[in-house]
Design an enzyme around this catalytic site. Structure first.
Site, PDB file in Angstrom:
ATOM      1  N   LYS A  18       0.922  -1.523   0.322  1.00 55.26           N
ATOM      2  CA  LYS A  18      -0.424  -0.250  -0.185  1.00 55.26           C
ATOM      3  C   LYS A  18       0.667   1.090  -0.229  1.00 55.26           C
ATOM      4  O   LYS A  18       2.071   1.153   0.460  1.00 55.26           O
ATOM      5  CB  LYS A  18      -0.562  -0.199   1.572  1.00 55.26           C
ATOM      6  CG  LYS A  18      -2.124  -1.069   1.572  1.00 55.26           C
ATOM      7  CD  LYS A  18      -2.483  -0.973   2.865  1.00 55.26           C
ATOM      8  CE  LYS A  18      -3.730  -2.116   2.605  1.00 55.26           C
ATOM      9  NZ  LYS A  18      -4.199  -2.314   3.718  1.00 55.26           N
ATOM     10  N   ARG A  89       6.866   2.871   8.216  1.00 53.26           N
ATOM     11  CA  ARG A  89       6.658   2.715   9.314  1.00 53.26           C
ATOM     12  C   ARG A  89       7.540   1.478   9.847  1.00 53.26           C
ATOM     13  O   ARG A  89       7.387   0.379   9.054  1.00 53.26           O
ATOM     14  CB  ARG A  89       5.472   2.617  10.070  1.00 53.26           C
ATOM     15  CG  ARG A  89       4.852   1.992  11.087  1.00 53.26           C
ATOM     16  CD  ARG A  89       3.245   1.905  11.637  1.00 53.26           C
ATOM     17  NE  ARG A  89       3.242   1.145  10.732  1.00 53.26           N
ATOM     18  CZ  ARG A  89       2.043   0.395  11.159  1.00 53.26           C
ATOM     19  NH1 ARG A  89       0.847   1.563  12.103  1.00 53.26           N
ATOM     20  NH2 ARG A  89       1.119  -1.046  10.947  1.00 53.26           N
ATOM     21  N   ASP A 146       7.557   2.988  15.504  1.00 55.37           N
ATOM     22  CA  ASP A 146       5.659   2.960  15.974  1.00 55.37           C
ATOM     23  C   ASP A 146       5.900   3.177  17.690  1.00 55.37           C
ATOM     24  O   ASP A 146       4.786   2.805  18.133  1.00 55.37           O
ATOM     25  CB  ASP A 146       5.426   1.857  15.612  1.00 55.37           C
ATOM     26  CG  ASP A 146       3.730   1.569  15.285  1.00 55.37           C
ATOM     27  OD1 ASP A 146       3.329   3.314  15.150  1.00 55.37           O
ATOM     28  OD2 ASP A 146       3.817   0.590  15.755  1.00 55.37           O
ATOM     29  N   HIS A 203      -6.719   1.259  21.135  1.00 51.88           N
ATOM     30  CA  HIS A 203      -6.745   1.173  19.479  1.00 51.88           C
ATOM     31  C   HIS A 203      -6.755  -0.586  19.546  1.00 51.88           C
ATOM     32  O   HIS A 203      -6.117  -1.419  19.918  1.00 51.88           O
ATOM     33  CB  HIS A 203      -4.904   1.364  19.530  1.00 51.88           C
ATOM     34  CG  HIS A 203      -5.091   0.981  17.968  1.00 51.88           C
ATOM     35  ND1 HIS A 203      -4.322   1.750  17.142  1.00 51.88           N
ATOM     36  CD2 HIS A 203      -4.424  -0.284  17.340  1.00 51.88           C
ATOM     37  CE1 HIS A 203      -4.729   1.398  15.822  1.00 51.88           C
ATOM     38  NE2 HIS A 203      -4.357  -0.218  15.771  1.00 51.88           N
ATOM     39  N   GLY A 207      -5.006  -5.628  14.746  1.00 52.42           N
ATOM     40  CA  GLY A 207      -4.034  -5.756  16.356  1.00 52.42           C
ATOM     41  C   GLY A 207      -4.531  -5.055  17.057  1.00 52.42           C
ATOM     42  O   GLY A 207      -5.667  -3.851  16.890  1.00 52.42           O
ATOM     43  N   ASP A 279     -12.191 -12.846  11.278  1.00 50.69           N
ATOM     44  CA  ASP A 279     -12.821 -11.315  12.021  1.00 50.69           C
ATOM     45  C   ASP A 279     -13.828 -11.369  12.440  1.00 50.69           C
ATOM     46  O   ASP A 279     -14.594 -12.176  12.755  1.00 50.69           O
ATOM     47  CB  ASP A 279     -13.770 -11.247  10.136  1.00 50.69           C
ATOM     48  CG  ASP A 279     -13.962  -9.772   9.742  1.00 50.69           C
ATOM     49  OD1 ASP A 279     -15.136  -9.279  11.057  1.00 50.69           O
ATOM     50  OD2 ASP A 279     -14.408  -9.780   8.824  1.00 50.69           O
ATOM     51  N   ARG A 281     -16.337  -9.275  13.132  1.00 55.39           N
ATOM     52  CA  ARG A 281     -17.883  -9.278  12.319  1.00 55.39           C
ATOM     53  C   ARG A 281     -18.588 -10.958  12.200  1.00 55.39           C
ATOM     54  O   ARG A 281     -19.212 -11.300  12.839  1.00 55.39           O
ATOM     55  CB  ARG A 281     -17.818  -9.102  11.409  1.00 55.39           C
ATOM     56  CG  ARG A 281     -17.566  -7.284  11.257  1.00 55.39           C
ATOM     57  CD  ARG A 281     -17.501  -6.727   9.523  1.00 55.39           C
ATOM     58  NE  ARG A 281     -16.100  -6.576   9.288  1.00 55.39           N
ATOM     59  CZ  ARG A 281     -16.123  -6.448   8.223  1.00 55.39           C
ATOM     60  NH1 ARG A 281     -16.713  -5.575   7.551  1.00 55.39           N
ATOM     61  NH2 ARG A 281     -14.766  -7.408   7.890  1.00 55.39           N
ATOM     62  N   GLU A 330     -13.586   2.241  16.654  1.00 49.83           N
ATOM     63  CA  GLU A 330     -14.988   3.521  16.053  1.00 49.83           C
ATOM     64  C   GLU A 330     -15.450   2.956  15.084  1.00 49.83           C
ATOM     65  O   GLU A 330     -16.535   3.813  15.179  1.00 49.83           O
ATOM     66  CB  GLU A 330     -14.202   3.831  14.571  1.00 49.83           C
ATOM     67  CG  GLU A 330     -12.296   4.397  15.139  1.00 49.83           C
ATOM     68  CD  GLU A 330     -11.393   4.925  14.186  1.00 49.83           C
ATOM     69  OE1 GLU A 330     -12.287   5.399  13.496  1.00 49.83           O
ATOM     70  OE2 GLU A 330      -9.883   5.225  14.137  1.00 49.83           O
TER      71      GLU A 330
END
Length: 395
Positions: A18, A89, A146, A203, A207, A279, A281, A330
């Site tokens: 990315k 990072r 980090d 957070h 992770g 996951d 969800r 979030e």
């Protein structure tokens, strides 16, 4: 001028690459390279525009060497548009990587040492840096730590209960991670004048870590020598007795320590306990369908979060506000509700309607009127990286 700098940010993973290109603090475009079947494709996003392109690359390691050509072809580089810096990072233990550095011979030497200390985290980013240095030879590459935000912790919060002379000699300490995320949240809360003396920042993504922030600085955090320590995560165990890990190694006939580390990082957590998925969800869906191990995995996940939050509160002798951030923090009202439900004794209570409502702003207050503040704050690691890089580029 900081506002005119073109900065490329790289985020290499084991199965993707990315990139994001910024001018000052404004994102010009992002590129996501991944396999679709046997082909490597990239998705380019710029503003509201999005397109997918099939490449001829045979391996993800080829991406960095061809990135400049793609950015020129897409008209983001070329002519007077030249890169000011490339940021990567770095998640690695040790004194050196607790700070940011321009990548040079000394940095490469330290990265080689870190490869053996953190064989799951360092090799991919190191190889990426090597390729980017080859292609953009005149552009400074900056490794952004980090762990840096956690340097302010007292020595008690960094130490393992081992011979301290050996700990110093071999850099065996709790270095802590997710510092960019927590740092971005704290910076925002300061600027918005909503940062009290004692804050716990949760957070929670694939992770996860919990950090105690005292007077705007890291006071304690749950991750340790590597990101494996602390709360239960998507595929990581979180904290575990070393003897229990060695018992697993013998039972599974795992041949070496790197493979054991890989197993504890990649095959455990939600995935290992549920036996189905990493996951959250999907795990919540399993719970709702009455699946026994799915329900147990979710309950264990919440329990470990609650325990670590309480640990961070105790380290400061109290709490004035609590923050949820990162993907799950979030987005998951269910996780927030479950985590907070046992914390009324600490003066923390959610407003059910606020917790499930839309959250279009950078921060949302989701606590009840009687409660201490509970916020959802959107993390912004990229801006934090750029802020830190600008300090180095200004020297």
């Amino acid at each position: 001028m900081e506002s005119e700098r073109l900065i490329l940010i790289t985020n290499p993973g084991s199965s993707s690459r990315k990139y994001a290109l910024y001018k000052g603090m404004n994102e010009l475009c992002s590129l996501h390279f991944e396999f679709e079947g046997k082909k490597i494709v990239y998705t380019l996003k710029s503003g509201d525009q999005k397109k997918k392109v099939v490449t001829d690359f045979k391996a993800l390691s080829e991406v960095a060497g061809n990135l400049e050509e793609i950015l020129i072809e897409e008209e983001f580089l070329g002519g007077v548009s030249k890169l000011s810096a490339i940021l990567a990072r770095v998640v690695a233990p040790g004194v050196y990587f607790a700070n940011d550095h321009i990548v040079d011979k000394e940095c490469f030497k330290e990265l080689e040492i870190a490869r053996t200390r953190a064989p799951l985290h360092v090799p991919v980013v190191m190889d990426e840096i090597i390729e980017l240095k080859k292609r953009f030879d005149s552009v400074p590459v900056i490794e952004i730590s980090d762990s840096n935000f956690h340097n302010s912790r007292p020595e008690l919060a960094k130490a393992y209960c081992i011979d301290q002379k050996l700990a110093e000699k071999f850099d065996i300490k709790k270095w802590g991670f997710h510092g960019l995320s927590v740092g971005s949240v704290v910076r925002y809360m300061k600027q918005s004048e909503i940062l009290p003396e004692k804050v716990v920042v949760c957070h929670i993504g694939s992770g996860a870590s919990i950090t105690a922030v005292y007077k705007g600085k890291s006071h304690d955090t749950t991750m340790g020598y590597t990101p494996l320590e602390g709360v239960m995560m998507a595929t990581r165990t979180g904290s575990m007795d070393v003897a229990a890990a060695m018992a697993m190694k013998r039972a599974l006939k795992i041949e070496d320590d790197v493979e054991l580390e890989r197993y504890l990082n990649k095959q455990c957590g939600l995935l290992g306990v549920s036996g189905v998925s990493d996951d959250l969800r999907t795990v919540i869906q399993l719970r709702d369908e009455g699946d026994k191990m799915g329900s147990f995995a979710y309950s264990l996940y919440i329990y470990r979060l609650q325990a670590c939050i309480s640990q961070m509160i105790a380290s400061m002798g109290g709490v004035d506000a609590l923050v949820f951030t990162a993907t799950i923090g979030e987005r998951s009202d269910d996780v927030r509700r479950q985590v907070i439900q046992k914390m009324k004794y600490l003066g923390l209570e959610l407003d059910a309607e606020k917790n499930t409502g839309e959250m279009p702003e950078r921060h949302t207050l989701i606590s009840s009127e009687e409660s201490k503040p509970i916020y959802v704050v959107r993390t912004d690691e990229t801006s934090e990286m750029i802020e830190r890089a600008n300090l180095i580029l200004a020297d």
